[in-house]
Write a protein that holds these residues in place. Structure first.
Motif, short mmCIF file in Angstrom:
data_model
loop_
_atom_site.label_atom_id
_atom_site.label_comp_id
_atom_site.label_asym_id
_atom_site.label_seq_id
_atom_site.Cartn_x
_atom_site.Cartn_y
_atom_site.Cartn_z
N VAL A 187 2.38 10.47 8.01
CA VAL A 187 1.53 9.96 7.15
C VAL A 187 0.04 9.78 8.07
CG1 VAL A 187 0.54 7.79 6.08
CG2 VAL A 187 2.85 8.77 5.74
N ALA A 188 -1.06 10.38 7.68
CA ALA A 188 -2.39 10.37 8.65
C ALA A 188 -2.48 8.93 8.91
CB ALA A 188 -3.30 11.23 8.00
N GLY A 189 -2.40 8.09 8.00
CA GLY A 189 -2.95 6.50 8.37
C GLY A 189 -2.16 6.12 9.28
N VAL A 190 -0.97 6.32 9.54
CA VAL A 190 -0.11 6.06 10.74
C VAL A 190 -0.62 6.50 11.80
CG1 VAL A 190 2.19 6.06 11.74
CG2 VAL A 190 2.04 5.56 9.49
N TRP A 191 -0.99 7.79 12.07
CA TRP A 191 -1.65 8.56 13.17
C TRP A 191 -2.80 7.50 13.66
CZ3 TRP A 191 -1.25 14.30 11.29
CH2 TRP A 191 -0.13 14.45 10.97
N GLU A 192 -3.62 7.41 12.76
CA GLU A 192 -4.94 6.62 12.90
C GLU A 192 -5.00 5.34 13.43
OE1 GLU A 192 -9.56 6.56 10.69
OE2 GLU A 192 -7.76 6.88 9.73
N PHE A 193 -4.04 4.50 12.80
CA PHE A 193 -3.94 3.07 13.28
C PHE A 193 -2.92 2.77 14.24
CE2 PHE A 193 -6.62 2.98 9.42
CZ PHE A 193 -7.41 2.08 9.49
N ALA A 194 -2.27 3.72 14.75
CA ALA A 194 -1.16 3.45 15.89
C ALA A 194 -2.17 3.00 17.25
CB ALA A 194 -0.41 4.71 15.94
N THR A 195 -3.00 3.70 17.35
CA THR A 195 -4.03 3.05 18.46
C THR A 195 -5.23 2.32 17.76
OG1 THR A 195 -5.42 5.14 18.10
CG2 THR A 195 -3.48 5.24 19.52
N SER A 196 -6.39 2.52 17.63
CA SER A 196 -7.26 1.93 16.99
C SER A 196 -7.74 0.46 17.81
CB SER A 196 -7.10 1.44 15.59
OG SER A 196 -6.26 0.25 15.40
N GLY A 201 -0.01 -1.08 16.35
CA GLY A 201 1.19 -0.61 17.14
C GLY A 201 2.16 -1.51 17.36
N LEU A 202 1.71 -3.01 17.44
CA LEU A 202 2.60 -3.99 17.82
C LEU A 202 3.31 -4.24 16.47
CD1 LEU A 202 3.78 -6.27 19.53
CD2 LEU A 202 1.82 -7.66 18.70
N THR A 203 2.93 -4.11 15.39
CA THR A 203 3.26 -4.65 13.98
C THR A 203 4.44 -3.48 14.13
OG1 THR A 203 1.19 -5.14 13.12
CG2 THR A 203 3.07 -4.33 11.60
N PHE A 204 4.25 -2.26 14.06
CA PHE A 204 5.36 -1.17 14.20
C PHE A 204 6.50 -1.33 14.92
CE2 PHE A 204 1.61 2.12 13.02
CZ PHE A 204 1.83 1.90 11.85
N CYS A 205 5.99 -1.90 16.29
CA CYS A 205 7.21 -2.28 17.07
C CYS A 205 7.86 -3.58 16.41
CB CYS A 205 6.57 -2.66 18.50
SG CYS A 205 7.89 -3.40 19.68
N TRP A 206 7.33 -4.57 16.01
CA TRP A 206 8.15 -5.78 15.27
C TRP A 206 8.86 -5.30 14.27
CZ3 TRP A 206 7.00 -7.99 10.45
CH2 TRP A 206 7.46 -9.27 10.18
N ILE A 207 8.41 -4.23 13.36
CA ILE A 207 9.17 -3.89 12.28
C ILE A 207 10.51 -3.34 12.72
CG2 ILE A 207 9.26 -2.26 10.42
CD1 ILE A 207 6.18 -2.98 9.98
N VAL A 318 -5.85 3.59 -0.91
CA VAL A 318 -4.76 3.85 -1.53
C VAL A 318 -4.71 5.70 -1.43
CG1 VAL A 318 -3.34 4.28 -3.62
CG2 VAL A 318 -4.03 1.94 -2.71
N TRP A 319 -6.09 5.95 -1.77
CA TRP A 319 -6.23 7.47 -1.81
C TRP A 319 -6.14 8.10 -0.54
CZ3 TRP A 319 -5.85 11.36 -4.55
CH2 TRP A 319 -6.43 12.59 -4.34
N ASN A 320 -6.80 7.27 0.47
CA ASN A 320 -6.39 7.79 1.79
C ASN A 320 -5.09 7.84 2.31
OD1 ASN A 320 -7.75 8.24 4.53
ND2 ASN A 320 -6.51 6.34 4.99
N PHE A 321 -4.28 7.03 1.61
CA PHE A 321 -2.77 7.14 2.01
C PHE A 321 -2.09 8.26 1.64
CE2 PHE A 321 1.50 5.95 1.20
CZ PHE A 321 2.15 5.63 2.17
N ILE A 322 -2.53 8.80 0.07
CA ILE A 322 -1.83 9.72 -0.47
C ILE A 322 -2.52 10.78 -0.55
CG2 ILE A 322 -0.79 8.08 -2.16
CD1 ILE A 322 -2.76 8.76 -4.14
#
Length: 324
Positions: A187-196, A201-207, A318-322
């Motif tokens: 998912v491109a949105g994951v790539w984009e906001f993994a840094t930013s 990034g901390l949210t993904f770690c917590w999940i 939502v459109w950016n996600f899909i």
């Protein structure tokens, strides 16, 4: 940022102009993760007995083979390569950077010196970056936030993948492929906001860590305190993560209440102790917030009309996600 400002830029300026992007991405994860946790809880209810422990032990030995790690490392590599290609720092992150500079200079976590206004909504991330910058003062804050975001994302992906494999450990032979993790990794949105520069990034770690601890607690069935404590940190990462926190605590309650629990039997220690661990740090921070900032919520909740709806912008994300 010296020597690297040209590399830390937004590839999608229409997304970078608002923190709403990371908020909505987090919201999608909240609901997807909530559904996942309900499925986990369902399995706990239908298979509460620890009689499969021997089989799982054998499966865990199988999982140590390199194919099991390979199916986790492949989506990890995809996420890291994609995130590095999108590396950037959103302008909202520079609000945090100024607050961190003031904090480390002894002026407190404020944007303007002498004005006690809570201008951030991600306290755990802010203090994490501040602590790392205190230890590594020679690393630019922008790059430091990028590296921490990448590290948090990597930890979250690995722990989530291994948790899925442990959850499916009762099946004889074979290697468990975490399909959801593969979908997540492209998912491109994951790539984009993994840094930013912000807290995703901390949210993904917590999940990932919360899911892994939940599965581990179900396996051992002796104590739920540490799992509850980590789950409770969600609201200190992003306020809206309270939705996922409630669902995960519900799943943990199912685990603790299931037959075969080997931990404390009394209601006080079996249920209230984990609940106390979950709310301990958020309550301490809330008391401190009221004493220091004289508010019960972050100032951003007031300035940005957190209770209002903005459906048109939501559909854009939502459109950016899909969209391909």
């Amino acid at each position: 940022m010296a020597g690297g400002a040209n590399r830390l830029r937004s590839r999608h300026p229409t997304l970078s102009v608002s923190l709403v992007g990371s908020v909505l991405l987090g919201s999608r994860i909240v609901w997807a993760r909530a559904i996942g946790n309900l499925a986990v809880a369902s399995q706990f209810i239908t298979d509460p007995q620890p009689s499969i422990r021997t089989t799982r032990r054998h499966a865990h030995q199988v999982d140590r083979r390199w194919p099991s790690w390979l199916v986790v490392l492949v989506p990890l590599a995809i996420v890291l390569v994609g995130a590095w290609s999108y590396r950037w720092v959103q302008e909202d992150a520079f609000i945090n950077f100024r607050i961190i500079d003031n904090l480390l200079a002894g002026h407190g976590p404020v944007f303007n010196v002498g004005e006690r206004v809570e201008a951030y909504s991600d306290p755990l991330w802010l203090f994490l970056v501040a602590g790392a910058h205190e230890v590594l003062p020679f690393v630019d804050l922008g790059w430091l936030s990028v590296y921490l975001g990448l590290a948090g994302t990597a930890i979250g992906v690995v722990l989530a993948g291994r948790a899925v494999q442990r959850l499916a450990g009762g099946r004889e032979g074979g290697v468990t492929l975490p399909i959801g993790l593969v979908i997540f990794s492209v998912v491109a949105g994951v790539w984009e906001f993994a840094t930013s520069g912000l807290e995703m990034g901390l949210t993904f770690c917590w999940i990932g860590l919360g899911f892994w601890l939940l599965v581990r607690t179900e396996e051992r069935r002796t104590s739920a305190v540490w799992c509850a404590f980590v789950i409770g940190l969600g609201t200190l990462i992003r306020p809206e993560l309270v939705l996922m926190t409630v669902v995960e605590l519900g799943a943990l309650a199912v685990v603790v209440g299931a037959a075969g629990w080997k931990g404390p039997r009394s209601v006080l220690r079996r249920y209230l102790a984990p609940l106390g661990a979950a709310v301990a740090l958020p309550v301490v921070y809330e008391v401190w917030r009221m004493a220091y900032f004289a508010l019960i919520v972050s100032n951003t909740a007031l300035a940005k009309s957190a209770s209002a709806s903005w459906w048109s912008q939501g559909f854009i994300y939502v459109w950016n996600f899909i969209a391909p």
